[in-house]
Design a protein around this motif. Structure first.
Motif: not given
Length: 215
Positions: A23-26, A188-191, A193-195
């Protein structure tokens, strides 16, 4: 640290089973980052007519080849969990092929940096020095167990057996340059952090490129 390809800034992404690596890679892929997934490569080389299948059939016998010509994963999983020598024999076949395909995909990638998803990065210690940055996706063991039971339909004991064969949570965290906690967080929170991480990696990659313009 030195990358697998001198022209690329490479982030090694790892985490235990059920941590949410895919999911994080995506999420990184949504930013245009090239993702090289060693698990996906492993599945390709053990698919019907996969590069590893002729040697696996010779080494382990046709009993480990499914009717469609792919690896019988359930049978092989049972064997390697019970027999460490069998695990080493399998890895001697698959790991060189995975490394070579990883190098090829990294070399073909575009963009300032590449993410390579390596589930067993910490376990395969020699891989650590191949990355410019190591990102660990982290969660509690209980969360891992619950996710894998729900996703794969495994019994709790089966999941615990898999976790026991992987590096400990503490070992992964010790190897990390960056940690993304994936514990009860919204997409949304993960997105977000990924940004933030994406912007950081872009900056690091561009800085490295300026220091080594001829690489």
């Amino acid at each position: 640290m030195r990358s697998v390809d001198a022209d690329r800034f490479i982030v090694g992404l790892t985490g235990g089973i059920g941590s949410g690596k895919t999911f994080v890679a995506d999420l990184f892929a949504l930013h245009g980052v090239t993702i090289v997934d060693t698990d996906a490569i492993a599945h390709r080389i053990t698919a019907p007519r996969g590069a590893a299948m002729p040697r696996i059939a010779r080494e382990f016998g046709e009993a480990f080849v499914a009717p469609d010509g792919s690896l019988d994963r359930a049978k092989m999983r049972t064997l390697v969990f019970a027999d460490l020598q069998a695990k080493a024999r399998l890895e001697a076949i698959t790991h060189p092929l995975i490394r070579e395909e990883t190098r090829r995909e990294v070399a073909a990638a575009s963009g300032h940096y590449v993410i390579t998803v390596v589930p067993l990065l910490v376990e395969a210690g020699e891989w650590r020095s191949r990355y410019d940055r190591v990102l660990v996706v982290d969660c509690s063991v209980e969360t891992q167990i619950a996710r894998v039971m729900r996703r794969n339909g495994f019994a709790r004991d089966e999941v615990l057996a898999i976790i026991a064969r992987q590096a400990t949570r503490e070992a992964r965290l010790a190897a990390a340059d960056d940690v993304l906690v994936n514990e009860d967080r919204t997409p949304e929170a993960l997105a977000d952090e990924v940004r933030r991480l994406h912007e950081s990696y872009l900056s690091l990659a561009k800085s490295t490129s300026r220091r080594h313009p001829g690489s």
